[in-house]
Design an enzyme around this catalytic site. Structure first.
Site, mmCIF file in Angstrom:
data_model
loop_
_atom_site.group_PDB
_atom_site.id
_atom_site.type_symbol
_atom_site.label_atom_id
_atom_site.label_comp_id
_atom_site.label_asym_id
_atom_site.label_seq_id
_atom_site.Cartn_x
_atom_site.Cartn_y
_atom_site.Cartn_z
ATOM 1 N N ARG A 144 -31.344 -20.950 -30.076
ATOM 2 C CA ARG A 144 -30.193 -21.719 -29.595
ATOM 3 C C ARG A 144 -30.254 -21.911 -28.089
ATOM 4 N NH1 ARG A 144 -25.633 -17.162 -31.348
ATOM 5 N NH2 ARG A 144 -26.484 -15.490 -30.093
ATOM 6 N N ARG A 156 -33.889 -5.869 -33.879
ATOM 7 C CA ARG A 156 -34.454 -7.153 -33.507
ATOM 8 C C ARG A 156 -33.996 -7.480 -32.096
ATOM 9 N NH1 ARG A 156 -38.851 -10.111 -34.267
ATOM 10 N NH2 ARG A 156 -38.456 -12.349 -34.370
ATOM 11 N N TYR A 202 -23.680 -4.204 -36.962
ATOM 12 C CA TYR A 202 -23.665 -5.553 -36.386
ATOM 13 C C TYR A 202 -22.245 -5.851 -35.899
ATOM 14 C CZ TYR A 202 -25.486 -10.418 -36.245
ATOM 15 O OH TYR A 202 -25.916 -11.669 -35.871
ATOM 16 N N ARG A 213 -16.538 -23.822 -45.215
ATOM 17 C CA ARG A 213 -15.154 -24.295 -45.392
ATOM 18 C C ARG A 213 -15.141 -25.726 -45.908
ATOM 19 N NH1 ARG A 213 -14.550 -22.627 -39.799
ATOM 20 N NH2 ARG A 213 -13.929 -20.437 -39.753
ATOM 21 N N ASP A 240 -19.164 -7.108 -33.657
ATOM 22 C CA ASP A 240 -18.711 -8.009 -32.619
ATOM 23 C C ASP A 240 -17.763 -7.216 -31.723
ATOM 24 O OD1 ASP A 240 -20.222 -10.149 -33.293
ATOM 25 O OD2 ASP A 240 -18.608 -11.397 -34.069
ATOM 26 N N ARG A 260 -21.535 -13.329 -42.557
ATOM 27 C CA ARG A 260 -20.873 -13.567 -41.279
ATOM 28 C C ARG A 260 -20.485 -15.031 -41.101
ATOM 29 N NH1 ARG A 260 -21.752 -10.089 -36.900
ATOM 30 N NH2 ARG A 260 -21.902 -11.802 -35.439
ATOM 31 N N GLU A 298 -32.697 -18.982 -26.212
ATOM 32 C CA GLU A 298 -32.910 -17.648 -26.799
ATOM 33 C C GLU A 298 -34.149 -17.662 -27.684
ATOM 34 O OE1 GLU A 298 -29.335 -15.803 -28.647
ATOM 35 O OE2 GLU A 298 -28.269 -17.084 -27.236
HETATM 36 P P1 FAD Z 1 -23.974 -2.586 -25.261
HETATM 37 O O1 FAD Z 1 -23.279 -3.754 -24.693
HETATM 38 O O2 FAD Z 1 -25.394 -2.768 -25.682
HETATM 39 O O3 FAD Z 1 -23.901 -1.395 -24.193
HETATM 40 C C1 FAD Z 1 -24.651 -0.212 -24.320
HETATM 41 C C2 FAD Z 1 -25.083 0.223 -22.946
HETATM 42 O O4 FAD Z 1 -25.698 1.509 -23.045
HETATM 43 C C3 FAD Z 1 -26.109 -0.704 -22.316
HETATM 44 O O5 FAD Z 1 -25.649 -1.204 -21.085
HETATM 45 C C4 FAD Z 1 -27.335 0.175 -22.158
HETATM 46 O O6 FAD Z 1 -28.080 -0.099 -20.985
HETATM 47 C C5 FAD Z 1 -26.735 1.564 -22.097
HETATM 48 N N1 FAD Z 1 -27.674 2.616 -22.478
HETATM 49 C C6 FAD Z 1 -28.395 2.707 -23.621
HETATM 50 N N2 FAD Z 1 -29.195 3.799 -23.593
HETATM 51 C C7 FAD Z 1 -28.960 4.407 -22.405
HETATM 52 C C8 FAD Z 1 -29.487 5.563 -21.796
HETATM 53 N N3 FAD Z 1 -30.442 6.306 -22.366
HETATM 54 N N4 FAD Z 1 -29.025 5.907 -20.559
HETATM 55 C C9 FAD Z 1 -28.099 5.160 -19.947
HETATM 56 N N5 FAD Z 1 -27.571 4.030 -20.479
HETATM 57 C C10 FAD Z 1 -27.996 3.660 -21.693
HETATM 58 N N6 FAD Z 1 -19.746 -10.213 -29.950
HETATM 59 C C11 FAD Z 1 -18.662 -11.028 -30.037
HETATM 60 O O7 FAD Z 1 -17.552 -10.543 -30.304
HETATM 61 N N7 FAD Z 1 -18.758 -12.378 -29.853
HETATM 62 C C12 FAD Z 1 -19.949 -12.971 -29.558
HETATM 63 O O8 FAD Z 1 -20.000 -14.200 -29.396
HETATM 64 C C13 FAD Z 1 -21.112 -12.141 -29.455
HETATM 65 N N8 FAD Z 1 -22.317 -12.685 -29.166
HETATM 66 C C14 FAD Z 1 -23.407 -11.884 -29.042
HETATM 67 C C15 FAD Z 1 -24.633 -12.466 -28.695
HETATM 68 C C16 FAD Z 1 -25.761 -11.655 -28.545
HETATM 69 C C17 FAD Z 1 -27.074 -12.294 -28.177
HETATM 70 C C18 FAD Z 1 -25.662 -10.252 -28.746
HETATM 71 C C19 FAD Z 1 -26.890 -9.380 -28.593
HETATM 72 C C20 FAD Z 1 -24.460 -9.677 -29.077
HETATM 73 C C21 FAD Z 1 -23.314 -10.479 -29.226
HETATM 74 N N9 FAD Z 1 -22.069 -9.924 -29.531
HETATM 75 C C22 FAD Z 1 -20.962 -10.743 -29.647
HETATM 76 C C23 FAD Z 1 -21.914 -8.472 -29.760
HETATM 77 C C24 FAD Z 1 -21.490 -7.709 -28.505
HETATM 78 O O9 FAD Z 1 -22.487 -7.858 -27.527
HETATM 79 C C25 FAD Z 1 -21.342 -6.244 -28.879
HETATM 80 O O10 FAD Z 1 -20.405 -6.059 -29.906
HETATM 81 C C26 FAD Z 1 -20.900 -5.361 -27.701
HETATM 82 O O11 FAD Z 1 -21.422 -5.787 -26.477
HETATM 83 C C27 FAD Z 1 -21.373 -3.956 -28.000
HETATM 84 O O12 FAD Z 1 -20.986 -3.087 -26.959
HETATM 85 P P2 FAD Z 1 -21.718 -1.660 -26.853
HETATM 86 O O13 FAD Z 1 -21.083 -0.959 -25.716
HETATM 87 O O14 FAD Z 1 -21.757 -1.016 -28.176
HETATM 88 O O15 FAD Z 1 -23.252 -2.003 -26.527
HETATM 89 N N1 UDP Z 2 -27.699 -18.284 -38.932
HETATM 90 C C1 UDP Z 2 -28.476 -19.310 -39.405
HETATM 91 N N2 UDP Z 2 -28.331 -20.544 -38.844
HETATM 92 C C2 UDP Z 2 -27.477 -20.798 -37.837
HETATM 93 C C3 UDP Z 2 -26.684 -19.739 -37.356
HETATM 94 C C4 UDP Z 2 -26.822 -18.486 -37.917
HETATM 95 O O1 UDP Z 2 -29.296 -19.124 -40.292
HETATM 96 O O2 UDP Z 2 -27.403 -21.950 -37.363
HETATM 97 C C5 UDP Z 2 -27.846 -16.932 -39.545
HETATM 98 C C6 UDP Z 2 -28.907 -16.108 -38.810
HETATM 99 O O3 UDP Z 2 -29.554 -15.270 -39.750
HETATM 100 C C7 UDP Z 2 -28.050 -15.294 -37.863
HETATM 101 C C8 UDP Z 2 -26.859 -14.975 -38.758
HETATM 102 O O4 UDP Z 2 -26.651 -16.201 -39.485
HETATM 103 O O5 UDP Z 2 -28.714 -14.133 -37.438
HETATM 104 C C9 UDP Z 2 -25.605 -14.600 -38.026
HETATM 105 O O6 UDP Z 2 -25.299 -15.622 -37.112
HETATM 106 P P1 UDP Z 2 -24.453 -15.354 -35.812
HETATM 107 O O7 UDP Z 2 -24.195 -16.682 -35.183
HETATM 108 O O8 UDP Z 2 -23.281 -14.529 -36.184
HETATM 109 O O9 UDP Z 2 -25.465 -14.545 -34.921
HETATM 110 P P2 UDP Z 2 -25.279 -13.894 -33.463
HETATM 111 O O10 UDP Z 2 -24.362 -14.777 -32.669
HETATM 112 O O11 UDP Z 2 -24.735 -12.537 -33.715
HETATM 113 O O12 UDP Z 2 -26.677 -13.898 -32.946
#
Ligand code: FAD
Ligand code: UDP
Length: 374
Positions: free
Chosen positions: A280, A250, A347, A175, A349, A171, A300
């Site tokens: 972070r 996780r 995983y 560069r 986005d 991921r 976090e």
């Molecule tokens: P979710 O957003 O998890 O939605 C699923 C929903 O289902 C939840 O609200 C949950 O409560 C509900 N649900 C589950 N089980 C039940 C049940 N039994 N009954 C009723 N409701 C239920 N993507 C990016 O593109 N850029 C980013 O910078 C980025 N940063 C991220 C940082 C973090 C910390 C995390 C965790 C993810 C990040 N993502 C990012 C990924 C992004 O969050 C996901 O791709 C996207 O939100 C997934 O949408 P989803 O609907 O699949 O899941």
């Molecule tokens: N990672 C790392 N160091 C960093 C940033 C990311 O080792 O400074 C690794 C870590 O294992 C992380 C993975 O790269 O889970 C993917 O990073 P990303 O920033 O895409 O994670 P997310 O935003 O989805 O938590």
């Protein structure tokens, strides 16, 4: 009792909201439920003293295709903020992801040729790297691995990088230019919704019935009778009471603090030393380009899924992948639609979620690819 809805969508996150929007636009009757007390899934934020503060971590939108970009822009204006995290390792700040500036800061190299020469000296010869550690060592050598990856990854995943798939490491770009953008150049559309994600989701779900605080798994019988077709976006093992075993995820714990002034001068700083307990810090006002005297920062802390109950990251090793396949077959056999980051155990986005939910909607609605512009 005849079902009163065409679709029941379990989960008001991006997958569920995208699917629901398309079905509604196609004239279907849709009910969305979420066990949380809010929409927007993991993108949820609350505007607090003028600043959208996210509850589940920073989200930068990025996508390569105009269709997906036009889709999200229907529901919100976007600013042009791009993910450009910095790394803090034992009090030293580095540019990240690894780029020419990082290598200059680390080694004093000034040109792509100098950087390439140094990398060629330090790369380990591992022909077919299968795990995270080997992949990084073969790409950039031990020093970069130790400063940027080993500690952060061990904290984030609760296991050593040698126990994790190489796909996670892939991921992160490396560069030999001064391009500090986290996401690929091909992702020409990037930004975050002005005013925050929750408002965008409210607009996506406009005209669709949404019931919050409703856990489908606790009221399955009653809810299942309400619609002809059900889309479930939560973890699949829970759907079957983990009868074949638990899927591993996780999780994270978030701690938010209010401060005065400018805390860190940028949106995200990664703390890569294993001895720092968090991974972070996000400072929200930079993400939304808000000029304020106060500020909110969120740390976090990686956590066990069992402790939080929040399935943020799938752990895509062979065992989990096989187990997920089994649950997926069961859901398919039951005629249950499933999708999203937790249910697909991918995983994803956001840029992957919208097309995936759109393809599913096209299929079940029996309309051609591209009908919804995505
Ligand atoms: P979710 O957003 O998890 O939605 C699923 C929903 O289902 C939840 O609200 C949950 O409560 C509900 N649900 C589950 N089980 C039940 C049940 N039994 N009954 C009723 N409701 C239920 N993507 C990016 O593109 N850029 C980013 O910078 C980025 N940063 C991220 C940082 C973090 C910390 C995390 C965790 C993810 C990040 N993502 C990012 C990924 C992004 O969050 C996901 O791709 C996207 O939100 C997934 O949408 P989803 O609907 O699949 O899941
Ligand atoms: N990672 C790392 N160091 C960093 C940033 C990311 O080792 O400074 C690794 C870590 O294992 C992380 C993975 O790269 O889970 C993917 O990073 P990303 O920033 O895409 O994670 P997310 O935003 O989805 O938590």
């Amino acid at each position: 009792m005849r079902p009163s809805y065409d679709f029941l969508v379990v989960g008001a996150g991006l997958y569920g909201a995208t699917f629901a929007r398309h079905c509604r636009d196609a004239g279907k009757k849709v009910l969305v439920v979420d066990k949380r007390e809010h929409v927007a899934g993991n993108c949820y934020d609350v505007v607090t003293e003028g600043i959208p503060v996210a509850k589940y971590g920073p989200h930068f939108f990025h996508c390569p295709d105009k269709g997906t970009w036009d889709f999200v822009n229907r529901f919100s204006a976007f600013n042009d903020v791009r993910a450009k995290p910095r790394v803090n390792y034992q009090g030293r700040i580095f540019s990240f992801p690894i780029n020419l500036m990082t290598l200059h800061q680390l080694w004093g190299v000034c040109t792509p040729a100098e950087a390439e020469q140094k990398l060629a000296e330090v790369r380990l010869d591992i022909p077919r790297p299968k795990n995270f550690e080997d992949f990084i060592l073969s790409r950039v050598g031990r020093e970069i691995y130790e400063v940027f990856f080993e500690g952060y990854t061990t904290k984030q995943w609760g296991r050593h990088p040698s126990q994790l798939p190489a796909a996670i490491a892939k991921r992160i770009p490396v560069r030999l230019t001064f391009d500090e953008n986290y996401f690929p150049d091909t992702h020409v559309y990037q930004g975050v919704p002005v005013g925050g994600y929750t408002r965008m989701f409210d607009n996506m779900l406009d005209g669709i019935e949404v019931q919050l605080g409703v856990d489908y798994l606790k009221e399955r019988q009653r809810l299942s009778k309400m619609a002809k077709t059900i889309l479930y976006t939560g973890p699949l093992d829970a759907l079957y009471k983990c009868r074949h075993g638990k899927l591993e995820y996780r999780s994270l714990r978030f701690e938010t603090e209010r401060k005065q002034g400018d805390f860190q001068g940028t949106t995200v700083v990664n703390y890569t030393d294993v001895n720092v307990p968090f991974t972070r810090i996000t400072e929200w006002k930079h993400k939304f380009k808000i000029d304020a005297e106060h500020t909110f920062v969120t740390r976090e802390f990686p956590a066990e899924y069992e402790d939080t109950g929040e399935a943020y990251y799938p752990i895509n090793n062979d065992l989990n992948t096989a187990l997920h396949r089994k649950y997926r077959q069961m859901a398919d056999a039951d005629g249950m639609l499933v999708g999203g980051r937790a249910a697909d155990y991918q995983y994803y986005d956001m840029n992957m979620v919208i097309p995936a939910a759109t393809r599913l909607a096209e299929r079940v609605l029996g309309v051609g690819r591209g009908t919804f512009g995505v």
